[in-house]
Design a protein around this motif. Sequence first.
Motif, PDB file in Angstrom:
ATOM      1  N   ILE A  31       0.778  -1.320  -0.183  1.00 20.37           N
ATOM      2  CA  ILE A  31      -0.178  -0.095   0.064  1.00 20.37           C
ATOM      3  C   ILE A  31       1.010   1.211  -0.013  1.00 20.37           C
ATOM      4  O   ILE A  31       0.626   2.076  -0.903  1.00 20.37           O
ATOM      5  N   THR A  35       0.806   4.062  -3.116  1.00 21.54           N
ATOM      6  CA  THR A  35       0.423   5.383  -2.761  1.00 21.54           C
ATOM      7  C   THR A  35       1.486   6.507  -3.165  1.00 21.54           C
ATOM      8  O   THR A  35       1.474   7.339  -3.364  1.00 21.54           O
ATOM      9  N   ALA A  86      -2.437  10.899  -1.170  1.00 23.15           N
ATOM     10  CA  ALA A  86      -1.828  10.011  -1.382  1.00 23.15           C
ATOM     11  C   ALA A  86      -0.430   9.882  -0.651  1.00 23.15           C
ATOM     12  O   ALA A  86       0.022   8.829  -0.213  1.00 23.15           O
ATOM     13  N   GLY A 108      -7.278   6.205  -2.265  1.00 19.75           N
ATOM     14  CA  GLY A 108      -7.618   5.414  -3.493  1.00 19.75           C
ATOM     15  C   GLY A 108      -8.803   5.978  -4.034  1.00 19.75           C
ATOM     16  O   GLY A 108      -9.143   6.291  -5.315  1.00 19.75           O
ATOM     17  N   TYR A 136      -5.089   4.126 -13.975  1.00 15.60           N
ATOM     18  CA  TYR A 136      -5.338   4.807 -12.554  1.00 15.60           C
ATOM     19  C   TYR A 136      -6.400   4.539 -11.857  1.00 15.60           C
ATOM     20  O   TYR A 136      -6.309   4.542 -10.641  1.00 15.60           O
ATOM     21  N   GLY A 140      -6.362   3.004  -7.852  1.00 16.80           N
ATOM     22  CA  GLY A 140      -7.169   3.778  -6.837  1.00 16.80           C
ATOM     23  C   GLY A 140      -7.936   2.580  -6.576  1.00 16.80           C
ATOM     24  O   GLY A 140      -8.282   2.508  -4.982  1.00 16.80           O
ATOM     25  N   ILE A 143      -5.942   0.211  -4.193  1.00 13.61           N
ATOM     26  CA  ILE A 143      -5.209   0.796  -3.075  1.00 13.61           C
ATOM     27  C   ILE A 143      -6.732   0.778  -1.869  1.00 13.61           C
ATOM     28  O   ILE A 143      -6.479   0.293  -0.754  1.00 13.61           O
ATOM     29  N   PHE A 144      -7.912   1.140  -2.316  1.00  9.60           N
ATOM     30  CA  PHE A 144      -8.874   1.230  -1.709  1.00  9.60           C
ATOM     31  C   PHE A 144      -9.269  -0.195  -1.011  1.00  9.60           C
ATOM     32  O   PHE A 144      -9.294  -0.162   0.052  1.00  9.60           O
TER      33      PHE A 144
END
Length: 160
Positions: A31, A35, A86, A108, A136, A140, A143-144
């Motif tokens: 992560i 980020t 980020a 994210g 992208y 996102g 990451i979420f």
Amino acid sequence: MLSHLSPVTEGLAKRGRERASMKYKWLRILIGVLTGFIALTAIGGGAALLTGMEGERFPLEWLQGSIFKGYTIPGLLLAVVVGGSALLACITIFRKLNAGILAAMAAGLSMMGFIIGEFLILKQVPPGPTPIELFYFGLGLVIFLLGGLLWMKEKRSARH
């Protein structure tokens, strides 16, 4: 310190939490790296929009009919909101702060929101979404979801 636990039991509980935290270290690193990547590219991309370096790739005609007359506000949103969130997530994740997981999830979401806005507002030729927008948006989303996974795993470990 929990008063109802003996010092031995309290020590074992603390070591268990530390072990659980180390157990998901790889997830925190992933992560943090993702980020960090978004922070660098969003801040750089926002700066490029603000300075006009992306003028050939993003002509003003693409903004016709939108609320924007130029790329200043989108550039600021990209650099400050997307890049800043980020960067905050990256720092807090690597510093192992409790806010890091939620910051990563927010980063994210801000990345996905920016891409959705870009897709809806820009009159791109050829029409989007472009491969970079899909990349992208997917980043996102990853990451979420990774933030959510880490949050669930750490909460579950804290209860046991």
